[in-house]
Design a protein around this motif. Structure first.
Motif, PDB file in Angstrom:
ATOM      1  N   ILE A   1      -3.577  -2.068   7.371  1.00  0.00           N
ATOM      2  CA  ILE A   1      -4.000  -1.368   6.498  1.00  0.00           C
ATOM      3  C   ILE A   1      -4.356  -0.149   6.580  1.00  0.00           C
TER       4      ILE A   1
ATOM      5  N   VAL B   1     -12.610  -6.474   8.195  1.00  0.00           N
ATOM      6  CA  VAL B   1     -12.120  -5.233   7.804  1.00  0.00           C
ATOM      7  C   VAL B   1     -11.433  -4.783   9.086  1.00  0.00           C
TER       8      VAL B   1
ATOM      9  N   VAL C   1     -15.346   2.192   4.928  1.00  0.00           N
ATOM     10  CA  VAL C   1     -15.782   1.275   3.902  1.00  0.00           C
ATOM     11  C   VAL C   1     -16.600   2.156   2.756  1.00  0.00           C
TER      12      VAL C   1
ATOM     13  N   ILE D   1     -10.284   0.471   0.847  1.00  0.00           N
ATOM     14  CA  ILE D   1     -11.043  -0.699   1.297  1.00  0.00           C
ATOM     15  C   ILE D   1     -12.567  -0.579   1.051  1.00  0.00           C
TER      16      ILE D   1
ATOM     17  N   TRP E   1      -8.282  -6.356   9.221  1.00  0.00           N
ATOM     18  CA  TRP E   1      -7.319  -5.382   8.347  1.00  0.00           C
ATOM     19  C   TRP E   1      -6.709  -4.309   8.828  1.00  0.00           C
TER      20      TRP E   1
ATOM     21  N   PRO F   1      -6.663   3.464   5.603  1.00  0.00           N
ATOM     22  CA  PRO F   1      -7.482   3.907   4.761  1.00  0.00           C
ATOM     23  C   PRO F   1      -6.997   5.222   4.005  1.00  0.00           C
TER      24      PRO F   1
ATOM     25  N   GLN G   1       0.759  -1.129   0.157  1.00  0.00           N
ATOM     26  CA  GLN G   1      -0.032   0.083  -0.167  1.00  0.00           C
ATOM     27  C   GLN G   1       0.840   1.287   0.146  1.00  0.00           C
TER      28      GLN G   1
END
Length: 402
Positions: A73, A65, A373, A80, A68, A75, A32
């Motif tokens: 991860i 999520v 999300v 995502i 993650w 955002p 990422q």
């Protein structure tokens, strides 16, 4: 031709475990920061094998999520989203299914393999047969050029490229395509255009891949070209038609070496996992009961670390000094299996503690998770919409008002 972009997804089938983390998520965290990345919850894919067990899909999706985000991860760096919230995935799957030969889907190695492994389920369904097509659409709809996969997924990548190639050949047949390409080439400048066309001839007539790479580099670096011109010339170079869908390449990732508690592949269905949110006591209890070298029946029996699943954990978690201590102590029976496992318990707890703290923060703020999300879904729909606009037009479904 298109920006570097990575797409990858994961099915929401239950609590994430160390196998997921070391097999995929840890790699996603690294990627990422290097390239534009989109990571999605593959809830439609979950239905291909669990179509009769839908009660937990939504709960598992949100829990995944959270895992993650807890694992790193970001955002702010990655998009995502949830697959079923971006309907363009389904639309491209449907449109591509119109021209996908049945034999292509039947030859995917995992098709028959999964039917055998899941013999207790009826997988003689249209959805299961077509899952490689939907998998292709998941990537092609974003014109992603890289997909992080293990070697076992390379057949899926090959059919993905074949499907993109077939689509471009069938639907990139623009009237006057060659003439338009030559006009676009002039925008490179007189001498660069001449070089580009010579490189194209060298590639198409002699298969010179170096010539193709040089020509492609010219297109990538040409500031005088619009996206449409660059897209047209790229297709002209490859000898195909207009490139509507990009052909993605595999971004090979090292397979996870972490086995399950019984030495087999770590999998929820085998009941041999260490979940990312297991507490300290549970982690210790699970690792202490891990299978070891069967030759060590008694504490005084020497063992062979190479025959012990615990050693694979040491290879991931331990420093050289600890590994040497394990090798010598196990082979000489100088240490027992419980002693050998303690550094692993400490290392796993140490790795998971910060993730679990972050997970609790997100659990306490479900609204924030949903906002992340939803923002990701909006971004994904925008990118997918751009592709689908070209797809519809190419297939005669543009219905312009002209």
């Amino acid at each position: 031709m298109y920006p570097d972009r990575v797409v990858s997804g994961m099915r929401p089938t239950g609590a994430l475990h160390l196998g997921h983390y070391h097999g995929a998520i840890k790699n996603w965290v690294r990627i990422q920061s290097e390239v534009e990345s989109l990571f999605f919850v593959a809830d439609w894919h979950a239905l291909t094998t669990h179509y009769d067990e839908v009660e937990s899909i939504e709960k598992n999706a949100w829990e995944m999520v959270i895992d993650w985000l807890a694992a790193g991860i970001d955002p702010e760096k990655a998009t995502i989203f949830i697959q079923s919230k971006v309907l363009e995935h389904a639309e491209l799957t449907l449109l591509m299914s119109m021209s996908t030969p049945l034999s292509w889907l039947e030859r995917v190695p995992t098709y028959k393999d999964q039917i055998q492994k899941l013999a207790h389920k009826d997988l003689t369904t249209y959805g299961f047969l077509g899952y490689p097509l939907m998998m292709a659409a998941d990537v092609l709809v974003y014109r992603a050029n890289k997909v992080p996969v293990g070697e076992d997924q390379l057949p899926h990548m090959e059919i993905m490229r074949e499907l993109a190639r077939r689509f471009n050949y069938m639907y990139g047949r623009e009237k006057g395509f060659d003439e338009k390409a030559q006009e676009s080439a002039k925008k490179l400048g007189k001498q660069p255009a001449k070089i580009f066309l010579e490189l194209r001839t060298e590639y198409q007539e002699k298969g010179n891949t170096e010539a193709r790479e040089k020509a492609q580099a010219m297109l990538d670096q040409a500031g005088s070209l619009s996206t449409a011109d660059r897209e047209l010339l790229y297709g002209y170079l490859l000898g195909s038609r207009k490139q509507i869908l990009a052909e993605p390449q595999a971004l090979l990732t090292e397979a996870s070496r972490l086995p399950g508690l019984d030495g087999a592949k770590m999998s929820k269905s085998y009941g041999n996992t260490i979940a990312l949110r297991d507490d300290k006591e549970t982690i210790a209890q699970k690792i202490r009961t891990m299978q070891t070298d069967p030759a060590r029946v008694r504490r005084t029996d020497p063992g062979d670390p190479d025959k012990c699943p615990v050693w694979l954990f040491h290879e991931v978690y331990s420093d050289d000094e600890t590994k040497e201590w394990v090798q010598k102590g196990c082979r000489s029976a100088g240490i027992g299996c419980i002693q050998c496992k303690q550094p692993i318990i400490d290392a796993v707890v140490r790795e998971l503690e910060p993730m679990q703290e972050r997970a609790q923060q997100y659990i306490a703020k479900p609204k924030r998770v949903r906002e992340i999300v939803e923002h990701g879904c909006e971004r994904a729909r925008k990118l997918a919409g751009e592709t689908m606009s070209d797809v519809r037009e190419a297939m005669g479904l543009g219905y312009s008002e002209k």
